[in-house]
Write an enzyme that holds these catalytic residues in place. Structure first.
Site, mmCIF file in Angstrom:
data_model
loop_
_atom_site.group_PDB
_atom_site.id
_atom_site.type_symbol
_atom_site.label_atom_id
_atom_site.label_comp_id
_atom_site.label_asym_id
_atom_site.label_seq_id
_atom_site.Cartn_x
_atom_site.Cartn_y
_atom_site.Cartn_z
ATOM 1 N N GLN A 1 21.491 16.340 28.033
ATOM 2 C CA GLN A 1 20.599 17.429 28.456
ATOM 3 C C GLN A 1 20.561 18.546 27.411
ATOM 4 O O GLN A 1 19.475 19.053 27.070
ATOM 5 C CB GLN A 1 21.048 18.022 29.799
ATOM 6 N N SER B 1 12.788 7.648 31.063
ATOM 7 C CA SER B 1 13.656 6.481 31.070
ATOM 8 C C SER B 1 13.244 5.580 29.917
ATOM 9 O O SER B 1 12.364 5.918 29.120
ATOM 10 C CB SER B 1 13.557 5.757 32.415
ATOM 11 N N ASP C 1 1.515 12.312 37.041
ATOM 12 C CA ASP C 1 1.592 11.525 35.819
ATOM 13 C C ASP C 1 1.517 12.462 34.614
ATOM 14 O O ASP C 1 0.530 13.174 34.436
ATOM 15 C CB ASP C 1 0.431 10.532 35.800
ATOM 16 N N ASP D 1 11.591 13.723 28.744
ATOM 17 C CA ASP D 1 12.860 13.160 29.221
ATOM 18 C C ASP D 1 12.528 11.940 30.059
ATOM 19 O O ASP D 1 12.463 12.008 31.287
ATOM 20 C CB ASP D 1 13.624 14.204 30.035
ATOM 21 N N GLU E 1 6.962 15.432 36.932
ATOM 22 C CA GLU E 1 7.733 14.227 37.256
ATOM 23 C C GLU E 1 6.871 13.314 38.115
ATOM 24 O O GLU E 1 6.300 13.752 39.118
ATOM 25 C CB GLU E 1 9.015 14.602 37.997
#
Length: 293
Positions: free
Chosen positions: A68, A163, A143, A161, A112
């Site tokens: 982070q 995945s 999105d 950030d 998010e």
């Protein structure tokens, strides 16, 4: 995707074939399939609580701060005055928590895509999800790709950030995404995106950096150490619209007292510089790829 065996969770994925990281599990706190991905929270024996998405470790309470702080402060401290920041992804709240610490940051917008990640993080990961409710933060569920299309010239820094490049995050590793980020920046703006580890995915790293180079006049790849990520390391690609940007030399240097007040555990100016000191085989691969174009 179910890697739970004999009280251990093992992260097994084709992105890093032939090896796996395992965590001993005390209890499965949560597991369900959201609209986008498999969401699981584990209570582990040695690493506190862990968030798992589609079978891949996103963070553990023991070492999440390294990631982070790295993804937040490498770009923030490379910009002379990062007042407005966009975070794409980051549903656990950790990046927002760190970005909000920077004294020059006035406004943070976060997007998010998966509301279930927000819900689960708020319930089980309060030390990270506190960032979602910081007064500097405006949170949007949606999105990030579509959000960027509707917001041009608004941000000093954009942090992705995400995945790994599977499922809902796949589009965030394409050249078109970096072009959208460029359009959403103010003059001299900076972007930073999670880009994997060269130890396991050197081709992916070089390709992602090439996308950045095709869009931004200045680009770089830096790394931080995170023990529970594949190979114990994670990397970021960074791009700047300011041709004078030198990512290796931070624009903002905090005193030890300031770092203590900000409760920083990993980042300082020495770590910033070291993040861009790459092993020869990585630097060579990134240079050779660049010289082909």
């Amino acid at each position: 995707m179910d890697a739970m065996k004999s009280g251990w969770f093992s992260e097994i994925d084709d992105l890093w074939p032939g090896f796996a990281l395992s965590l001993q599990v005390v209890k499965v706190l949560h597991r369900e399939r959201s609209q986008y991905q498999d969401v699981m929270v584990l209570e582990t024996r040695s690493h506190g609580r862990a968030l798992i998405l589609d079978g891949i470790i996103q963070c553990t309470e023991r070492d999440e701060f390294a990631y982070q702080e790295g993804i937040a402060f490498l770009p923030l401290c490379s910009h002379p005055n990062p007042k407005t920041v966009l975070i794409v992804g980051g549903g656990d709240g950790g990046v927002a928590r760190e970005v909000a610490k920077h004294p020059q940051v006035e406004r943070i917008v976060q997007v998010e895509i998966d509301p279930k990640v927000l819900e689960v993080s708020r319930k089980y990961l309060p030390l990270m999800s506190a960032g979602l409710d910081h007064p500097k933060v405006t949170l949007n569920v949606g999105d990030g790709f579509e959000f960027l299309k509707q917001h041009t010239g608004e941000f000093d820094v954009i942090i992705t950030d995400s995945s790994d490049p599977i499922g809902p995050a796949l589009s965030l590793y394409q050249e078109s995404y970096f072009s959208l980020m460029k359009a959403a920046l103010k003059p001299g703006g900076i972007v930073c995106s999670q880009a994997g580890t060269a130890w396991a995915n050197l081709d992916h790293v070089t390709q992602t950096l090439q996308h950045v180079r095709s869009v931004f006049p200045v680009a770089a790849y830096g790394t931080v150490a995170v023990p529970t990520y594949p190979t114990g390391q994670i990397g970021f690609v960074l791009g700047s619209l300011n041709i004078e940007t030198d990512f290796k030399e931070p624009k903002k240097v905090f005193s030890d007292n300031e770092l203590e007040q900000m409760k920083m555990k990993y980042y300082d100016e020495k770590v910033h510089r070291a993040a861009f000191a790459l092993p020869r085989f990585i630097a060579k691969a990134l240079t050779e790829k660049h010289n082909k174009y």
